[in-house]
Design a protein around this motif. Sequence first.
Motif, short mmCIF file in Angstrom:
data_model
loop_
_atom_site.label_atom_id
_atom_site.label_comp_id
_atom_site.label_asym_id
_atom_site.label_seq_id
_atom_site.Cartn_x
_atom_site.Cartn_y
_atom_site.Cartn_z
N ILE A 1 -8.23 2.28 5.78
CA ILE A 1 -7.20 3.17 5.19
C ILE A 1 -6.84 2.95 3.76
O ILE A 1 -6.80 4.16 2.97
N ARG A 2 -6.97 1.62 3.14
CA ARG A 2 -6.93 1.52 1.95
C ARG A 2 -7.85 2.29 1.04
O ARG A 2 -7.72 2.80 -0.06
N MET B 1 0.82 -1.11 0.03
CA MET B 1 -0.18 -0.17 0.05
C MET B 1 0.99 1.12 0.03
O MET B 1 1.97 1.12 -0.08
N ALA B 2 0.07 2.45 0.03
CA ALA B 2 0.97 3.60 -0.17
C ALA B 2 1.39 4.20 1.28
O ALA B 2 1.65 5.52 1.44
N PHE B 3 1.78 3.32 2.09
CA PHE B 3 2.41 3.96 3.40
C PHE B 3 3.72 4.34 3.24
O PHE B 3 4.35 4.06 2.39
N ASN B 4 3.98 5.33 4.24
CA ASN B 4 5.44 5.86 4.07
C ASN B 4 6.23 5.07 4.80
O ASN B 4 7.61 4.84 4.25
N TRP C 1 1.28 6.61 7.59
CA TRP C 1 0.97 7.34 6.51
C TRP C 1 1.03 8.65 6.88
O TRP C 1 0.35 9.27 7.69
N TYR D 1 -7.11 10.39 -0.84
CA TYR D 1 -7.17 11.24 0.42
C TYR D 1 -5.72 11.70 0.75
O TYR D 1 -4.65 10.71 0.82
N LYS D 2 -5.36 12.81 1.17
CA LYS D 2 -4.29 13.16 1.89
C LYS D 2 -4.44 13.71 3.25
O LYS D 2 -5.04 14.47 3.57
N MET E 1 -7.21 5.82 0.89
CA MET E 1 -5.75 6.01 -0.18
C MET E 1 -6.30 5.83 -1.60
O MET E 1 -5.98 6.54 -2.50
N LYS E 2 -7.42 5.11 -1.71
CA LYS E 2 -8.05 4.74 -3.12
C LYS E 2 -8.52 5.96 -3.44
O LYS E 2 -8.58 6.14 -4.83
#
Lengths: 460, 460
Positions: free
Chosen positions: B300-301, B75-78, B261, B308-309, B304-305
């Motif tokens: 959370i996914r 996923m787009a986690f940091n 995130w 959202y920021k 993200m989809k």
Amino acid sequence: MKTILSSFVFTALIGSAAVAQQDTSMLDRIYKTSFYDGQAYDNLRYLTKEIGHRIAGSKRAEEAVLWSKKLMEEMAFNTVYLQDVQVPYWDRGMKEEAYVLPSREPLQVLALGGSVGTGNSGLSAEVLEVELLSDLKKHGDAVRGKIVFVNKPWDESIVETGAAYGLNSSQRSRGPAEVAKLGGVAYLFRSLSSSRIDDYPHTGGTRYVEGIDSIPALAISAVGAIRLSEILKENPKSKVFIRNTSQWNGVANSHNVIAEWRGTEKPDEIITIGGHIDSWDIGEGAHDNGTGTMGTLDAIRTLMKLGYKPKHTIRLVFYMNEENGVNGSMKYGETAKAKNERIVAAIESDAGGFAPRGFDIKASAEQVQWIQKEWKPLFEEKFWVSRFLQGSPGVDSGVWGRHFPNTIMFNFRPDPHRYFDLHHTAKDVFEAVDKRELQSGVAAIASLLYLVDQQLDLLQ
Amino acid sequence: MKTILSSFVFTALIGSAAVAQQDTSMLDRIYKTSFYDGQAYDNLRYLTKEIGHRIAGSKRAEEAVLWSKKLMEEMAFNTVYLQDVQVPYWDRGMKEEAYVLPSREPLQVLALGGSVGTGNSGLSAEVLEVELLSDLKKHGDAVRGKIVFVNKPWDESIVETGAAYGLNSSQRSRGPAEVAKLGGVAYLFRSLSSSRIDDYPHTGGTRYVEGIDSIPALAISAVGAIRLSEILKENPKSKVFIRNTSQWNGVANSHNVIAEWRGTEKPDEIITIGGHIDSWDIGEGAHDNGTGTMGTLDAIRTLMKLGYKPKHTIRLVFYMNEENGVNGSMKYGETAKAKNERIVAAIESDAGGFAPRGFDIKASAEQVQWIQKEWKPLFEEKFWVSRFLQGSPGVDSGVWGRHFPNTIMFNFRPDPHRYFDLHHTAKDVFEAVDKRELQSGVAAIASLLYLVDQQLDLLQ
């Protein structure tokens, strides 16, 4: 003025607090009785497992009527009787068959209630897929000779599944006539299923229009509809074979089952409570509507067990033929109207036996606000019942209510998430009902019935 | 003054209406995404069917940790990392056995988590039945040499089953030490089951006290408890044979799984969300707590989809060892405290994956009122989520929250009716979870997370 007002307010508060305390205590006793001594679940087992599904006009529908009457006679009602209802009797015939040609890949289908049959040899034809009946216009003459396949997916994003059902249900009922008018030979309708991963077809009523040919009409499972659509994209000339042998068998004598618990203060004012006892002819009619009938009966039994004496006459009605004619509720309404009865309130349960959430209320906005202020707090935190919104009555109350436009009506609302997974399918069986959820609903309904009976004057 | 006030009110209303409109639109998109593209159900299938139950310290718990980490890394986690946690590893050993003597009538039992074993040859003894541990006093020396059987029925009249659980759960944990102190040889505890017709034993944690003998402790099914009680009434000298080979295997290295995130406006302010990834060692840990972990991850996914920021840093934590030690949440709290982190809010999901009803909120009464006024209307009518009450955080948040007394905490509340039918039993499997209910809960959690992230300033 100040003193008088204060005194008035003070008295009103005391009175109100005492009433609230009494109600809280009564609701506690109702919940305790329902959870510990409720019989809805056991009665439902009998209805579903010993009797089974029970379409109006069938032998099993009459068995359900007579057994229900016996159940009521064993209780402390003052009167139990059958009300004659003439019902159309439709018979599904042999198990339906459908497959794609030339692959013979099978499709799961059920004749829609009321459909004519294809004859024993079945029929096969090319398929015209549309999303909605309104799309047929643009196909003009291409409809002729085809099976029309309406493939409108369910709107899964709507939590209130009843609303999602309502979006497409007229496609089911209007389809055969609209297709036949344009020369189509059969109607294949994507099931009203809340799940894309469900291979169970969902039946339900459809209808024909006088002067237009009656063509066979079948529901296809959601999975089947998705698959058929893929096949048609690959080969638009694919045919589908369908066979169903359903037919109308004329009119049968049947009954509403009615029991009355005489009011001690206002016996001529009637609170009607109940749901339909018939079901579709597959599965066991557990959530639709074994839970509604066995639940409302058990709500009354709960109050009786607590020694309650109603102010108004409480009349339990098990309506016949909700699924394919509503002749039971029409008869109930006509009879009550002819007798000039005073039906002051109604409660219906016909939305399943899942965890209770509240009641839709057919009443004025002011009345609903009053209920939200006075009754909702009795349920919300402790019993997890919090939905008291202005809304539609159930189907049966709605039908007889045309004669009683001023009657306040409550429509029991259980949790909506799972209902349209199993509605009108072979999955609607006893095992799909949870005892605790069912008896929690019985308690909610009994509590509402108690409050309506006690406080109807305040509400009006 | 009048003009100024009106103008202020007017501006505030416009601002508020615009915010509400934006929120409504975002919640609609969240629900749509969760119902149509949600992966919680598919991920839950993998966790339950491919990995299975996963008690802390076991190989499968580590498998769940590594697989969860991989899910998060996709996923787009940091940042995604493991946090070391030492856990006690308890092993159930062979399947337990229990029966009445002399009839050898079998009883369904499970060792309580942490129990010592009887040894391979088992033990048999006469049984002293009491309702509560506090009744032991009056039996004095009669406890010696006996199996003490605490047979307290579940209070079925409590709709909020978590509260009913809380009434008796200390009997489970305190039992072995209190019985051993009086010379009892084993502890037999009636399962914390919301159903009387359930023959499944429910396990759960128990504990010993230093300086007091450790005796075997087992849960008996509700049906078994009722039957055993009948047998003891007929023949008080009946014995029960029990055998379990469970044992402690020292300490194992395990992990919390954490993903971050990064916030765009306040990266140093953290919203912690998650649930425990371990489970008891029977069934599949589906509702407890596969749904909580896979659900919060999917919430959370979903955001993200939607592109959202987040303003704040959103930190997903899968805690290890909630079921028998809470070492994961202790470690999380100690670490965050040592780093002097600012955890401004927390959301936990550990009460099952049934239809979402709302959130218990650990916050001031004023804050809860504000939430009821501002957020509840966004959920109530449309999404059937209406319970926003002051209450306890989840177990893990509660543990680490000792270091963060001012953090606002939300505890996800799904429908409570069915949870304690299957809690800690072999019935807690994937098939007991409904996809639609689960994804509806994901949407509710994602919506709350969005609102907390957007409006935390207004709330404080």
